[in-house]
Design a protein around this motif. Structure first.
Motif, mmCIF file in Angstrom:
data_model
loop_
_atom_site.group_PDB
_atom_site.id
_atom_site.type_symbol
_atom_site.label_atom_id
_atom_site.label_comp_id
_atom_site.label_asym_id
_atom_site.label_seq_id
_atom_site.Cartn_x
_atom_site.Cartn_y
_atom_site.Cartn_z
ATOM 1 N N VAL A 37 0.830 -1.323 -0.103
ATOM 2 C CA VAL A 37 -0.124 -0.161 -0.124
ATOM 3 C C VAL A 37 0.813 1.336 -0.111
ATOM 4 C CG1 VAL A 37 -1.662 1.261 1.154
ATOM 5 C CG2 VAL A 37 -1.937 -1.111 1.033
ATOM 6 N N GLN A 38 1.918 1.039 0.895
ATOM 7 C CA GLN A 38 2.704 2.523 0.920
ATOM 8 C C GLN A 38 3.584 2.551 -0.541
ATOM 9 O OE1 GLN A 38 5.258 3.088 4.276
ATOM 10 N NE2 GLN A 38 4.225 1.552 5.563
ATOM 11 N N TYR A 39 3.925 1.335 -1.142
ATOM 12 C CA TYR A 39 4.623 1.654 -2.201
ATOM 13 C C TYR A 39 3.745 2.108 -3.605
ATOM 14 C CZ TYR A 39 6.707 0.157 -6.815
ATOM 15 O OH TYR A 39 7.266 0.362 -8.116
ATOM 16 N N ALA A 40 2.684 1.803 -3.415
ATOM 17 C CA ALA A 40 1.507 2.033 -4.548
ATOM 18 C C ALA A 40 1.211 3.554 -4.041
ATOM 19 C CB ALA A 40 0.243 1.463 -4.099
ATOM 20 N N HIS A 41 1.053 4.156 -2.969
ATOM 21 C CA HIS A 41 0.808 5.478 -2.890
ATOM 22 C C HIS A 41 2.233 6.419 -3.123
ATOM 23 C CE1 HIS A 41 -2.238 4.440 0.646
ATOM 24 N NE2 HIS A 41 -2.877 4.395 -0.715
ATOM 25 N N PHE A 42 3.219 5.829 -2.937
ATOM 26 C CA PHE A 42 4.443 6.312 -3.248
ATOM 27 C C PHE A 42 4.748 6.667 -4.877
ATOM 28 C CE2 PHE A 42 8.898 6.255 -4.690
ATOM 29 C CZ PHE A 42 9.530 7.312 -4.104
ATOM 30 N N VAL A 43 4.352 5.649 -5.537
ATOM 31 C CA VAL A 43 4.553 5.515 -7.150
ATOM 32 C C VAL A 43 3.372 6.501 -7.438
ATOM 33 C CG1 VAL A 43 4.244 4.510 -9.099
ATOM 34 C CG2 VAL A 43 5.527 3.382 -7.347
ATOM 35 N N ALA A 44 2.095 6.465 -7.134
ATOM 36 C CA ALA A 44 0.982 7.408 -7.428
ATOM 37 C C ALA A 44 1.322 8.896 -7.127
ATOM 38 C CB ALA A 44 -0.135 7.035 -7.001
ATOM 39 N N ASP A 45 2.019 8.920 -6.174
ATOM 40 C CA ASP A 45 2.014 10.482 -5.735
ATOM 41 C C ASP A 45 3.309 11.048 -6.581
ATOM 42 O OD1 ASP A 45 -0.055 10.434 -3.949
ATOM 43 O OD2 ASP A 45 1.298 9.939 -2.091
ATOM 44 N N ALA A 46 4.351 10.132 -6.673
ATOM 45 C CA ALA A 46 5.522 10.470 -7.350
ATOM 46 C C ALA A 46 5.162 10.917 -8.815
ATOM 47 C CB ALA A 46 6.804 9.304 -7.547
ATOM 48 N N VAL A 47 4.129 10.157 -9.508
ATOM 49 C CA VAL A 47 3.883 10.522 -10.848
ATOM 50 C C VAL A 47 3.413 12.068 -10.782
ATOM 51 C CG1 VAL A 47 2.176 10.137 -12.823
ATOM 52 C CG2 VAL A 47 3.434 8.090 -11.351
ATOM 53 N N ARG A 48 2.621 12.468 -9.930
ATOM 54 C CA ARG A 48 2.179 13.977 -9.852
ATOM 55 C C ARG A 48 3.232 14.895 -9.408
ATOM 56 N NH1 ARG A 48 -2.037 10.837 -7.180
ATOM 57 N NH2 ARG A 48 -1.269 11.890 -5.205
ATOM 58 N N GLY A 49 4.445 14.407 -8.870
ATOM 59 C CA GLY A 49 5.358 15.289 -8.351
ATOM 60 C C GLY A 49 5.317 15.462 -6.911
ATOM 61 N N ASP A 50 4.786 14.543 -6.417
ATOM 62 C CA ASP A 50 4.482 14.673 -4.742
ATOM 63 C C ASP A 50 5.209 13.596 -4.079
ATOM 64 O OD1 ASP A 50 3.776 15.155 -2.334
ATOM 65 O OD2 ASP A 50 1.401 14.810 -2.626
ATOM 66 N N PHE A 51 6.246 13.966 -3.310
ATOM 67 C CA PHE A 51 7.082 12.843 -2.690
ATOM 68 C C PHE A 51 6.830 12.939 -1.006
ATOM 69 C CE2 PHE A 51 9.166 13.949 -6.660
ATOM 70 C CZ PHE A 51 9.447 12.511 -6.963
ATOM 71 N N GLY A 52 5.788 13.437 -0.700
ATOM 72 C CA GLY A 52 5.593 13.666 0.672
ATOM 73 C C GLY A 52 6.165 14.521 1.422
ATOM 74 N N MET A 53 6.179 14.822 2.912
ATOM 75 C CA MET A 53 6.530 15.494 3.494
ATOM 76 C C MET A 53 8.052 15.081 3.957
ATOM 77 S SD MET A 53 4.240 17.940 3.987
ATOM 78 C CE MET A 53 5.008 19.047 5.304
ATOM 79 N N SER A 54 8.981 16.013 4.173
ATOM 80 C CA SER A 54 10.257 15.869 4.502
ATOM 81 C C SER A 54 10.229 15.731 6.238
ATOM 82 C CB SER A 54 11.154 16.903 4.376
ATOM 83 O OG SER A 54 12.371 16.756 5.162
ATOM 84 N N TYR A 55 10.602 14.708 6.579
ATOM 85 C CA TYR A 55 10.613 14.441 8.123
ATOM 86 C C TYR A 55 11.457 15.454 9.004
ATOM 87 C CZ TYR A 55 8.951 9.677 7.019
ATOM 88 O OH TYR A 55 8.193 8.728 6.506
ATOM 89 N N ARG A 56 12.541 15.801 8.407
ATOM 90 C CA ARG A 56 13.276 16.803 9.143
ATOM 91 C C ARG A 56 12.777 18.333 8.920
ATOM 92 N NH1 ARG A 56 19.351 18.876 7.048
ATOM 93 N NH2 ARG A 56 19.873 19.979 8.951
ATOM 94 N N HIS A 57 12.544 18.709 7.715
ATOM 95 C CA HIS A 57 12.253 19.942 7.664
ATOM 96 C C HIS A 57 10.608 20.548 7.818
ATOM 97 C CE1 HIS A 57 16.353 21.094 5.689
ATOM 98 N NE2 HIS A 57 16.106 19.673 5.290
ATOM 99 N N ARG A 58 9.910 19.377 7.714
ATOM 100 C CA ARG A 58 8.485 19.232 7.846
ATOM 101 C C ARG A 58 7.878 20.138 6.705
ATOM 102 N NH1 ARG A 58 6.579 18.395 13.253
ATOM 103 N NH2 ARG A 58 8.320 16.743 14.015
ATOM 104 N N ARG A 59 8.526 20.039 5.514
ATOM 105 C CA ARG A 59 7.833 20.785 4.397
ATOM 106 C C ARG A 59 7.858 19.756 3.219
ATOM 107 N NH1 ARG A 59 12.366 25.060 2.775
ATOM 108 N NH2 ARG A 59 10.741 25.297 1.067
ATOM 109 N N PRO A 60 7.176 20.096 2.107
ATOM 110 C CA PRO A 60 6.911 19.129 0.959
ATOM 111 C C PRO A 60 8.118 19.034 0.636
ATOM 112 C CG PRO A 60 5.273 20.704 1.014
ATOM 113 C CD PRO A 60 6.034 21.191 2.050
ATOM 114 N N VAL A 61 8.610 17.629 -0.104
ATOM 115 C CA VAL A 61 9.726 17.289 -0.511
ATOM 116 C C VAL A 61 10.219 17.953 -1.861
ATOM 117 C CG1 VAL A 61 11.341 15.330 -1.404
ATOM 118 C CG2 VAL A 61 10.096 15.124 0.620
ATOM 119 N N SER A 62 9.027 18.047 -2.538
ATOM 120 C CA SER A 62 9.141 18.765 -3.967
ATOM 121 C C SER A 62 9.378 20.269 -3.795
ATOM 122 C CB SER A 62 7.369 18.776 -4.501
ATOM 123 O OG SER A 62 6.726 19.255 -3.763
#
Length: 323
Positions: free
Chosen positions: A62-87
């Motif tokens: 499930v996590q991998y599917a979400h990761f691929v689907a979000d990556a196609v849209r340019g969304d790589f989630g939130m940075s754990y360190r910076h608390r900002r979107p990775v994009s």
């Protein structure tokens, strides 16, 4: 031609899915990102709540599917360190890395190809021997050592060039560039030389080896027997056939410049994606690490696709075989 492009596109998609799976699986089990995000006073309930918010309790598929689907849209989630979107982080750091890589690639090509041609045509000349000695040093010395030596000589002793940072930059929309400021160019010189030296020597040796091989071919001997001018033989017949394999290797090496920028950016504290990746490793920032590897793989895939198309256009044998 269209079938050739379609085959390469399908292969590229499969490669990207595989790289995404490897990157996600590799960093899925590296350390505990929650430990780097919270303090020692955080209760187990708060840790569990944070894990649930980040989706770390979901099954791997499930996590991998979400990761691929979000990556196609340019969304790589939130940075754990910076608390900002990775994009957003990548968008801020990408101009620095691409400008450094672009200048290094231009230096490697503009210097490497002519040096390779010259050392092949003038094998016993003094300048050729000097070029070969430089290439030996460029291949043998580690990249970080070259950078440190440049900093020691030009930055510390002579104080001609800045030893870290990017200098003053100008914002052009979301893009930031140092090409429009003097300090930006001065800050770029040493990192660009450090990054380009290995690739330049590799390209030079490759061009030299291929040129020598072509010059020994029978059609070159026939061209000389026909009385064709030496310049025409060297630069029209020999060089054209030399560039066929050189295009493939050179294209891949240009892609590796972006990947190898990690070391150079760390030595010179260049604010690019490579330095962001190193910082993410120290803080177990999994979204940033996975996004960086996927992005680098995407650049390699695009460059490889362009190289295949150039190879297809230059080498008529491939066009004949595809019919």
């Amino acid at each position: 031609m269209l079938s050739f492009i379609a085959q390469r596109l399908i292969q590229s998609v499969l490669v990207m899915l595989t790289v995404a799976l490897i990157a996600f699986a590799m960093f899925r089990y590296v350390g505990d990102p929650i430990a780097s995000m919270v303090g020692q006073d955080t209760t187990p309930e708060q840790r569990a709540q944070l894990r649930e918010q980040l989706g770390l309790d979901d099954p791997f598929v499930v996590q991998y599917a979400h990761f691929v689907a979000d990556a196609v849209r340019g969304d790589f989630g939130m940075s754990y360190r910076h608390r900002r979107p990775v994009s957003e982080l990548i968008e801020e750091r990408m101009p620095a890395t691409l400008e450094l890589s672009f200048v290094s690639a231009v230096m490697a090509l503009v210097l490497g190809i002519p040096m390779g041609i010259y050392t092949a045509l003038k094998r016993r000349g003094i300048l050729s021997k000097a070029f070969m000695a430089i290439s030996l040093a460029g291949i043998s010395l580690p990249t970080f050592l070259i950078g440190i030596l440049l900093i020691l000589f030009f930055g510390v002793q002579l104080r001609w060039l800045p030893s870290f940072g990017r200098g003053d930059v100008v914002s052009l929309g979301w893009w930031t560039t140092g090409f429009l400021t003097k300090s930006g160019w001065l800050a770029l010189i040493m990192p660009a030389i450090t990054l380009a030296l290995f690739q330049m020597t590799l390209i030079m040796r490759l061009v030299r080896a291929e040129m020598l091989e072509v010059l020994r071919a029978d059609f070159i001997k026939f061209a000389r027997a026909r009385g064709l001018p030496e310049r025409l033989i060297n630069f029209r017949h020999a060089l054209k056939n030399t560039m066929v394999p050189v295009i493939t290797i050179t294209g891949l090496q240009l892609g590796s410049i972006i990947a190898f920028a990690i070391i150079t950016e760390t030595v010179f504290q260049w604010p690019g994606m490579g330095l962001l990746f190193i910082q993410a490793i120290s803080m177990v920032d999994i979204p940033v690490m996975a996004a960086y590897l996927v992005l680098i793989a995407f650049m390699f895939v695009v460059i490889n696709l362009v190289v295949d198309l150039l190879y297809f256009a230059v080498d008529p044998r491939l066009r004949v075989q595809s019919k």
